[in-house]
Design a protein around this motif. Structure first.
Motif, mmCIF file in Angstrom:
data_model
loop_
_atom_site.group_PDB
_atom_site.id
_atom_site.type_symbol
_atom_site.label_atom_id
_atom_site.label_comp_id
_atom_site.label_asym_id
_atom_site.label_seq_id
_atom_site.Cartn_x
_atom_site.Cartn_y
_atom_site.Cartn_z
ATOM 1 N N ARG A 166 0.835 -1.213 0.000
ATOM 2 C CA ARG A 166 0.000 0.000 0.000
ATOM 3 C C ARG A 166 0.862 1.252 0.000
ATOM 4 N NH1 ARG A 166 -4.566 -1.954 4.369
ATOM 5 N NH2 ARG A 166 -5.599 -3.433 2.968
ATOM 6 N N SER A 167 1.933 1.236 0.766
ATOM 7 C CA SER A 167 2.835 2.381 0.821
ATOM 8 C C SER A 167 3.466 2.635 -0.543
ATOM 9 C CB SER A 167 3.918 2.134 1.873
ATOM 10 O OG SER A 167 4.812 3.219 1.918
ATOM 11 N N ALA A 215 2.246 1.765 -3.461
ATOM 12 C CA ALA A 215 1.198 2.236 -4.368
ATOM 13 C C ALA A 215 0.924 3.722 -4.143
ATOM 14 C CB ALA A 215 -0.076 1.418 -4.183
ATOM 15 N N TRP A 216 0.865 4.146 -2.880
ATOM 16 C CA TRP A 216 0.624 5.564 -2.584
ATOM 17 C C TRP A 216 1.777 6.417 -3.082
ATOM 18 C CZ3 TRP A 216 -0.863 4.012 3.009
ATOM 19 C CH2 TRP A 216 -2.196 3.607 3.050
ATOM 20 N N GLU A 252 1.482 6.833 -6.779
ATOM 21 C CA GLU A 252 0.422 7.795 -7.097
ATOM 22 C C GLU A 252 0.930 9.223 -6.931
ATOM 23 O OE1 GLU A 252 -3.161 7.162 -4.853
ATOM 24 O OE2 GLU A 252 -3.267 5.055 -5.439
ATOM 25 N N GLU A 253 1.686 9.471 -5.863
ATOM 26 C CA GLU A 253 2.240 10.805 -5.630
ATOM 27 C C GLU A 253 3.159 11.215 -6.771
ATOM 28 O OE1 GLU A 253 1.758 13.198 -3.332
ATOM 29 O OE2 GLU A 253 0.180 12.005 -2.396
#
Length: 71
Positions: free
Chosen positions: A48-49, A51-52, A55-56
């Motif tokens: 998840r980290s 993926a975030w 995205e950033e």
């Protein structure tokens, strides 16, 4: 009984799966529906980290070491 007491948690300090909110919140990741899912918490958190972070970068936000700058 609060819902969190009926779930599984991963204790990030001990690496153990716990049923219910046994440890302080700062030491817990979750909640998870099963003990097996809670045991995978480090991999889930890492995915998840990542993926975030991606995205950033895609949105022109933070730079991620080793990534290509957004054009």
């Amino acid at each position: 009984m609060p819902d969190g007491d009926k779930k599984y948690w991963y204790n990030i300090s001990t690496g153990q799966v716990e049923f219910g909110m046994q440890s302080p919140a700062v030491d817990r990741a979750g909640p998870f529906d099963t003990a097996e899912e809670a045991a995978q918490a480090p991999a889930i958190i890492r995915a998840r980290s990542n993926a975030w972070a991606e995205e950033e970068v895609a949105e022109g936000g933070w730079d991620v070491p080793g990534s290509t700058p957004a054009s």
